[in-house]
Design a protein around this motif. Structure first.
Motif, PDB file in Angstrom:
ATOM      1  N   LEU A  21       0.826  -1.203   0.000  1.00 38.91           N
ATOM      2  CA  LEU A  21       0.000   0.000   0.000  1.00 38.91           C
ATOM      3  C   LEU A  21       0.863   1.257   0.000  1.00 38.91           C
ATOM      4  N   SER A  22       0.223   2.383  -0.254  1.00 42.56           N
ATOM      5  CA  SER A  22       0.936   3.670  -0.311  1.00 42.56           C
ATOM      6  C   SER A  22       0.123   4.733   0.428  1.00 42.56           C
ATOM      7  N   CYS A  23      -0.123   4.503   1.693  1.00 37.46           N
ATOM      8  CA  CYS A  23      -0.911   5.439   2.498  1.00 37.46           C
ATOM      9  C   CYS A  23      -0.145   6.754   2.653  1.00 37.46           C
ATOM     10  N   PRO A  24      -0.734   7.880   2.291  1.00 41.25           N
ATOM     11  CA  PRO A  24      -0.040   9.169   2.418  1.00 41.25           C
ATOM     12  C   PRO A  24       0.337   9.495   3.851  1.00 41.25           C
ATOM     13  N   TRP A  25      -0.372   8.931   4.821  1.00 35.27           N
ATOM     14  CA  TRP A  25      -0.152   9.232   6.234  1.00 35.27           C
ATOM     15  C   TRP A  25       0.778   8.228   6.917  1.00 35.27           C
ATOM     16  N   CYS A  26       1.380   7.337   6.181  1.00 33.93           N
ATOM     17  CA  CYS A  26       2.202   6.273   6.765  1.00 33.93           C
ATOM     18  C   CYS A  26       3.256   6.839   7.713  1.00 33.93           C
ATOM     19  N   ALA A  27       3.294   6.313   8.951  1.00 31.64           N
ATOM     20  CA  ALA A  27       4.266   6.773   9.942  1.00 31.64           C
ATOM     21  C   ALA A  27       5.579   6.008   9.857  1.00 31.64           C
ATOM     22  N   ASN A  28       5.616   4.959   9.032  1.00 33.70           N
ATOM     23  CA  ASN A  28       6.840   4.176   8.850  1.00 33.70           C
ATOM     24  C   ASN A  28       7.179   4.080   7.360  1.00 33.70           C
ATOM     25  N   PRO A  29       7.514   5.201   6.726  1.00 38.42           N
ATOM     26  CA  PRO A  29       7.784   5.156   5.281  1.00 38.42           C
ATOM     27  C   PRO A  29       8.970   4.273   4.930  1.00 38.42           C
ATOM     28  N   GLU A  30       9.867   4.039   5.887  1.00 36.32           N
ATOM     29  CA  GLU A  30      11.001   3.157   5.634  1.00 36.32           C
ATOM     30  C   GLU A  30      10.562   1.708   5.460  1.00 36.32           C
ATOM     31  N   SER A  31       9.297   1.420   5.801  1.00 34.89           N
ATOM     32  CA  SER A  31       8.793   0.052   5.700  1.00 34.89           C
ATOM     33  C   SER A  31       8.218  -0.268   4.327  1.00 34.89           C
ATOM     34  N   ARG A  32       7.980   0.728   3.504  1.00 31.68           N
ATOM     35  CA  ARG A  32       7.242   0.506   2.257  1.00 31.68           C
ATOM     36  C   ARG A  32       7.956  -0.444   1.303  1.00 31.68           C
ATOM     37  N   SER A  33       9.201  -0.139   0.995  1.00 32.85           N
ATOM     38  CA  SER A  33       9.954  -0.968   0.057  1.00 32.85           C
ATOM     39  C   SER A  33      10.493  -2.206   0.767  1.00 32.85           C
ATOM     40  N   HIS A  34      10.457  -3.343   0.078  1.00 31.52           N
ATOM     41  CA  HIS A  34      11.061  -4.551   0.629  1.00 31.52           C
ATOM     42  C   HIS A  34      12.586  -4.461   0.577  1.00 31.52           C
ATOM     43  N   GLN A  35      13.101  -3.594  -0.301  1.00 40.53           N
ATOM     44  CA  GLN A  35      14.542  -3.469  -0.444  1.00 40.53           C
ATOM     45  C   GLN A  35      15.153  -2.758   0.766  1.00 40.53           C
ATOM     46  N   THR A  36      16.407  -3.072   1.074  1.00 44.94           N
ATOM     47  CA  THR A  36      17.107  -2.315   2.110  1.00 44.94           C
ATOM     48  C   THR A  36      17.263  -0.880   1.630  1.00 44.94           C
ATOM     49  N   THR A  37      17.087   0.052   2.534  1.00 39.61           N
ATOM     50  CA  THR A  37      17.161   1.471   2.194  1.00 39.61           C
ATOM     51  C   THR A  37      18.092   2.183   3.181  1.00 39.61           C
ATOM     52  N   TYR A  38      18.375   3.444   2.886  1.00 41.31           N
ATOM     53  CA  TYR A  38      19.263   4.226   3.739  1.00 41.31           C
ATOM     54  C   TYR A  38      18.543   5.480   4.211  1.00 41.31           C
ATOM     55  N   MET A  39      18.783   5.815   5.475  1.00 39.67           N
ATOM     56  CA  MET A  39      18.249   7.044   6.043  1.00 39.67           C
ATOM     57  C   MET A  39      19.417   7.921   6.457  1.00 39.67           C
ATOM     58  N   ARG A  40      19.302   9.220   6.192  1.00 38.62           N
ATOM     59  CA  ARG A  40      20.324  10.178   6.603  1.00 38.62           C
ATOM     60  C   ARG A  40      19.734  11.082   7.672  1.00 38.62           C
ATOM     61  N   ARG A  41      20.159  10.870   8.907  1.00 41.72           N
ATOM     62  CA  ARG A  41      19.632  11.638  10.031  1.00 41.72           C
ATOM     63  C   ARG A  41      20.419  12.942  10.149  1.00 41.72           C
ATOM     64  N   MET A  42      19.766  14.037   9.718  1.00 44.16           N
ATOM     65  CA  MET A  42      20.456  15.328   9.626  1.00 44.16           C
ATOM     66  C   MET A  42      20.910  15.840  10.993  1.00 44.16           C
ATOM     67  N   ALA A  43      20.237  15.452  12.062  1.00 43.67           N
ATOM     68  CA  ALA A  43      20.637  15.908  13.393  1.00 43.67           C
ATOM     69  C   ALA A  43      22.019  15.385  13.766  1.00 43.67           C
ATOM     70  N   LYS A  44      22.406  14.265  13.165  1.00 44.68           N
ATOM     71  CA  LYS A  44      23.720  13.680  13.443  1.00 44.68           C
ATOM     72  C   LYS A  44      24.761  14.073  12.392  1.00 44.68           C
ATOM     73  N   CYS A  45      24.297  14.614  11.268  1.00 42.49           N
ATOM     74  CA  CYS A  45      25.194  14.842  10.127  1.00 42.49           C
ATOM     75  C   CYS A  45      26.209  15.948  10.423  1.00 42.49           C
ATOM     76  N   LEU A  46      27.468  15.665  10.102  1.00 40.35           N
ATOM     77  CA  LEU A  46      28.546  16.637  10.287  1.00 40.35           C
ATOM     78  C   LEU A  46      28.790  17.463   9.033  1.00 40.35           C
ATOM     79  N   GLU A  47      28.034  17.182   7.976  1.00 44.39           N
ATOM     80  CA  GLU A  47      28.165  17.855   6.685  1.00 44.39           C
ATOM     81  C   GLU A  47      29.619  17.843   6.208  1.00 44.39           C
ATOM     82  N   CYS A  48      30.156  16.639   6.147  1.00 44.39           N
ATOM     83  CA  CYS A  48      31.536  16.457   5.691  1.00 44.39           C
ATOM     84  C   CYS A  48      31.697  17.040   4.288  1.00 44.39           C
ATOM     85  N   GLU A  49      32.882  17.542   4.013  1.00 44.13           N
ATOM     86  CA  GLU A  49      33.147  18.158   2.709  1.00 44.13           C
ATOM     87  C   GLU A  49      32.882  17.177   1.581  1.00 44.13           C
ATOM     88  N   GLU A  50      33.225  15.927   1.797  1.00 46.43           N
ATOM     89  CA  GLU A  50      32.954  14.896   0.796  1.00 46.43           C
ATOM     90  C   GLU A  50      32.246  13.735   1.488  1.00 46.43           C
TER      91      GLU A  50
END
Length: 286
Positions: free
Chosen positions: A43-72
């Motif tokens: 399903l593709s519920c617009p209100w989904c609280a777990n969007p990381e669950s939609r795809s069966h494939q492994t995915t990546y999340m970038r948590r900006m609160a932890k990001c150091l914004e490395c030059e590269e």
């Protein structure tokens, strides 16, 4: 069946792609629960609280609160110095899942709780779910599943027989709109609910209260009319929230509900009173 396909089927019965195991949950069945979240949802519920669950494939999340914004940025979980990049989805064997849930035995014994399988959608990985539930029952655990009911009737009935309770979500009750908005086959879902109840499974209907989609008396009354012939005593209301909003940004996904206000307490209480007036015991939040 080709050798490759046969190998994939056999592998799927002994491993599952899990994206979280959540401990000390109070809203996913009776007592204190440990919830095993299966990755992948049709399903593709617009209100989904777990969007990381939609795809069966492994995915990546970038948590900006932890990001150091490395030059590269290497965009690599192992290379990230702050842990901002996170891999979502792990292939786990039956024994690995059992070892994780066994850590919470003391909570189950003292609260009459147990294990709940959730998602995503459990019916996306039914063979593993059935194996896991079978082993859990053999070991004496109380079990439950959360489902949209969108999937194989045969597999859902087998899963239902292995559970003390099935938490069954009702979403949009207009057939055409349900298909258009979330990709849900409403006829199939209602058939699956009917079949589950018919074989004596304890099924708990749950109604997400989503502004613009399900938070209206017309939709709720359609659910109530459908449930009338069944021996259902309790309904859970799940008010819309914004807890998962930040996940969309970390996944690079657009969140269509970002400007939608959560229901007020008075709105939720009005729905509660309306449902109770039809003779049901109402639980807010599940």
């Amino acid at each position: 069946m080709s050798c490759d396909v046969q190998e994939q089927v056999e592998q799927s019965q002994h491993t599952a792609r899990i994206f979280n195991i959540q401990r000390y949950s109070l809203h996913d069945g009776s007592g204190i629960r440990t919830v095993v979240f299966f990755k992948g949802c049709p399903l593709s519920c617009p209100w989904c609280a777990n969007p990381e669950s939609r795809s069966h494939q492994t995915t990546y999340m970038r948590r900006m609160a932890k990001c150091l914004e490395c030059e590269e940025c290497e965009m690599d979980v192992d290379e990230c110095p702050s842990g901002a990049w996170e891999l979502v989805g792990t292939d786990m064997t039956l024994d690995e899942v059992l070892a994780q849930v066994a850590k919470d035995d003391v909570f189950f014994d003292t609260s009459q709780g147990g294990i709940t399988l959730s998602g995503g959608e459990v019916l996306n990985q039914p063979h593993f779910a059935i194996e896991l539930l079978t082993r859990l029952k053999q070991l004496g655990y109380r079990t439950a599943v959360e489902t949209s009911g969108h999937g194989s009737t045969t597999q859902l009935l087998r899963i239902g027989q292995l559970c003390e309770e099935v938490l069954f979500d009702f979403k949009i009750m207009d057939k055409e709109r349900a298909k258009q908005v979330v990709g849900l086959n409403l006829d199939k879902v209602l058939e699956n609910f009917t079949r589950l109840v018919g074989q004596g499974v304890h099924v708990v209907p749950r109604l997400p209260l989503i502004p613009g989609y399900t938070l209206d008396l017309l939709n709720i009354d359609r659910v109530i009319r459908f449930l009338k012939p069944f021996d259902v005593e309790e309904i859970h209301l799940l008010p819309f929230h914004q807890y998962g909003a930040n996940k969309y940004q970390t996944l690079g996904m657009e969140y269509l509900m970002k400007d939608v206000a959560v229901p007020t307490q008075s709105e939720v209480e009005a729905i509660r009173s309306h449902v109770e007036a039809h003779g049901y015991r109402v639980v807010i939040g599940g």
